[in-house]
Design a protein around this motif. Structure first.
Motif, PDB file in Angstrom:
ATOM      1  N   PHE A  71       0.829  -1.206   0.000  1.00 39.42           N
ATOM      2  CA  PHE A  71       0.000   0.000   0.000  1.00 39.42           C
ATOM      3  C   PHE A  71       0.864   1.257   0.000  1.00 39.42           C
ATOM      4  O   PHE A  71       0.706   2.143  -0.838  1.00 39.42           O
ATOM      5  CB  PHE A  71      -0.940  -0.011   1.208  1.00 39.42           C
ATOM      6  CG  PHE A  71      -1.776   1.230   1.349  1.00 39.42           C
ATOM      7  CD1 PHE A  71      -2.887   1.413   0.556  1.00 39.42           C
ATOM      8  CD2 PHE A  71      -1.443   2.201   2.272  1.00 39.42           C
ATOM      9  CE1 PHE A  71      -3.667   2.560   0.669  1.00 39.42           C
ATOM     10  CE2 PHE A  71      -2.209   3.355   2.397  1.00 39.42           C
ATOM     11  CZ  PHE A  71      -3.326   3.524   1.594  1.00 39.42           C
ATOM     12  N   PHE A  72       1.807   1.327   0.929  1.00 42.05           N
ATOM     13  CA  PHE A  72       2.641   2.527   1.023  1.00 42.05           C
ATOM     14  C   PHE A  72       3.648   2.625  -0.122  1.00 42.05           C
ATOM     15  O   PHE A  72       4.024   3.722  -0.518  1.00 42.05           O
ATOM     16  CB  PHE A  72       3.328   2.615   2.389  1.00 42.05           C
ATOM     17  CG  PHE A  72       2.405   3.132   3.451  1.00 42.05           C
ATOM     18  CD1 PHE A  72       1.953   4.438   3.413  1.00 42.05           C
ATOM     19  CD2 PHE A  72       1.966   2.311   4.471  1.00 42.05           C
ATOM     20  CE1 PHE A  72       1.080   4.926   4.374  1.00 42.05           C
ATOM     21  CE2 PHE A  72       1.097   2.790   5.440  1.00 42.05           C
ATOM     22  CZ  PHE A  72       0.658   4.099   5.395  1.00 42.05           C
ATOM     23  N   LEU A  73       4.051   1.505  -0.691  1.00 40.68           N
ATOM     24  CA  LEU A  73       4.923   1.548  -1.862  1.00 40.68           C
ATOM     25  C   LEU A  73       4.200   2.208  -3.037  1.00 40.68           C
ATOM     26  O   LEU A  73       4.781   3.046  -3.748  1.00 40.68           O
ATOM     27  CB  LEU A  73       5.375   0.133  -2.240  1.00 40.68           C
ATOM     28  CG  LEU A  73       6.363   0.039  -3.390  1.00 40.68           C
ATOM     29  CD1 LEU A  73       7.671   0.752  -3.042  1.00 40.68           C
ATOM     30  CD2 LEU A  73       6.635  -1.419  -3.728  1.00 40.68           C
ATOM     31  N   CYS A  74       2.921   1.887  -3.219  1.00 37.90           N
ATOM     32  CA  CYS A  74       2.127   2.547  -4.270  1.00 37.90           C
ATOM     33  C   CYS A  74       2.001   4.040  -3.986  1.00 37.90           C
ATOM     34  O   CYS A  74       2.140   4.872  -4.890  1.00 37.90           O
ATOM     35  CB  CYS A  74       0.749   1.902  -4.374  1.00 37.90           C
ATOM     36  SG  CYS A  74       0.764   0.296  -5.151  1.00 37.90           S
ATOM     37  N   TRP A  75       1.708   4.393  -2.745  1.00 34.43           N
ATOM     38  CA  TRP A  75       1.538   5.796  -2.348  1.00 34.43           C
ATOM     39  C   TRP A  75       2.825   6.585  -2.620  1.00 34.43           C
ATOM     40  O   TRP A  75       2.806   7.642  -3.241  1.00 34.43           O
ATOM     41  CB  TRP A  75       1.161   5.841  -0.877  1.00 34.43           C
ATOM     42  CG  TRP A  75       0.758   7.168  -0.328  1.00 34.43           C
ATOM     43  CD1 TRP A  75       0.984   8.401  -0.851  1.00 34.43           C
ATOM     44  CD2 TRP A  75       0.049   7.403   0.888  1.00 34.43           C
ATOM     45  NE1 TRP A  75       0.463   9.383  -0.026  1.00 34.43           N
ATOM     46  CE2 TRP A  75      -0.116   8.793   1.044  1.00 34.43           C
ATOM     47  CE3 TRP A  75      -0.446   6.561   1.873  1.00 34.43           C
ATOM     48  CZ2 TRP A  75      -0.761   9.365   2.137  1.00 34.43           C
ATOM     49  CZ3 TRP A  75      -1.085   7.127   2.958  1.00 34.43           C
ATOM     50  CH2 TRP A  75      -1.256   8.508   3.081  1.00 34.43           C
ATOM     51  N   ILE A  76       3.953   6.056  -2.162  1.00 39.79           N
ATOM     52  CA  ILE A  76       5.232   6.742  -2.358  1.00 39.79           C
ATOM     53  C   ILE A  76       5.603   6.765  -3.839  1.00 39.79           C
ATOM     54  O   ILE A  76       6.097   7.773  -4.348  1.00 39.79           O
ATOM     55  CB  ILE A  76       6.328   6.061  -1.501  1.00 39.79           C
ATOM     56  CG1 ILE A  76       6.035   6.295  -0.013  1.00 39.79           C
ATOM     57  CG2 ILE A  76       7.718   6.579  -1.872  1.00 39.79           C
ATOM     58  CD1 ILE A  76       6.851   5.430   0.922  1.00 39.79           C
ATOM     59  N   GLY A  77       5.355   5.666  -4.532  1.00 41.12           N
ATOM     60  CA  GLY A  77       5.649   5.602  -5.966  1.00 41.12           C
ATOM     61  C   GLY A  77       4.912   6.671  -6.747  1.00 41.12           C
ATOM     62  O   GLY A  77       5.457   7.267  -7.690  1.00 41.12           O
ATOM     63  N   ILE A  81       6.466   9.699  -9.251  1.00 41.37           N
ATOM     64  CA  ILE A  81       6.050   9.933 -10.636  1.00 41.37           C
ATOM     65  C   ILE A  81       5.551  11.366 -10.815  1.00 41.37           C
ATOM     66  O   ILE A  81       5.937  12.066 -11.744  1.00 41.37           O
ATOM     67  CB  ILE A  81       4.949   8.925 -11.045  1.00 41.37           C
ATOM     68  CG1 ILE A  81       5.534   7.519 -11.102  1.00 41.37           C
ATOM     69  CG2 ILE A  81       4.323   9.308 -12.384  1.00 41.37           C
ATOM     70  CD1 ILE A  81       4.494   6.421 -11.200  1.00 41.37           C
ATOM     71  N   VAL A  82       4.675  11.818  -9.909  1.00 43.68           N
ATOM     72  CA  VAL A  82       4.012  13.110 -10.073  1.00 43.68           C
ATOM     73  C   VAL A  82       4.934  14.297  -9.761  1.00 43.68           C
ATOM     74  O   VAL A  82       4.889  15.302 -10.466  1.00 43.68           O
ATOM     75  CB  VAL A  82       2.723  13.163  -9.214  1.00 43.68           C
ATOM     76  CG1 VAL A  82       2.129  14.550  -9.211  1.00 43.68           C
ATOM     77  CG2 VAL A  82       1.710  12.161  -9.737  1.00 43.68           C
TER      78      VAL A  82
END
Length: 148
Positions: A71-77, A81-82
């Protein structure tokens, strides 16, 4: 990210991409259908940005602690990107780029909402993060609790 010094893009970028400013089209065609509903919806969605990701993080920690890293890997990822896009292509928010745009989030408040940062990210993290969380929950096959 807004101190990098690259040229700031305004409404002309969106007008070139879409033929007109999407915000004005939405305000002219969708918002009048139910101004009160859309005003409350805008405030709820904008306000949810500050609490929902953390609440979902707590829920994942509680219910599926083995998946919190994902979950947090997606959030940080998402931020990895942005944020470079924001630095390389800073944009003005629609209400600052075009005087015709009404800032619905501030329309029914007693005062203006201050903007210390005259720039915005595109894609907006206010939209990108909830979308990412929704996709993550869908991928993880989370379901709504059943009543009764």
């Amino acid at each position: 990210m807004d101190d990098v010094g690259l040229p700031v893009h305004g409404a002309a970028t969106e007008e070139a991409l879409f033929g007109s400013l999407p915000t004005i089209w939405l305000q002219d065609h969708v918002y009048p259908l139910s101004p009160t509903l859309f005003s409350w919806a805008v405030r709820a969605v904008h306000g949810s940005w500050f609490v929902v990701p953390w609440l979902v993080g707590l829920l994942v920690t509680w219910k599926r602690p083995q998946r919190i890293g994902s979950f947090f890997l997606c959030w940080i990822g998402l931020h990895f990107i942005v944020n470079p896009i924001f630095a390389l292509f800073p944009m003005q928010p629609p209400w600052m780029a075009n005087a015709e745009v009404i800032r619905v989030a501030a329309l029914h408040t007693a005062r203006d909402i201050p903007d210390d940062n005259p720039l915005a990210a595109m894609p907006s993290l206010h939209v990108a993060l909830p979308l990412l969380i929704s996709l993550w929950l869908f991928r993880e096959r989370w379901t709504m609790p059943q009543a009764g």
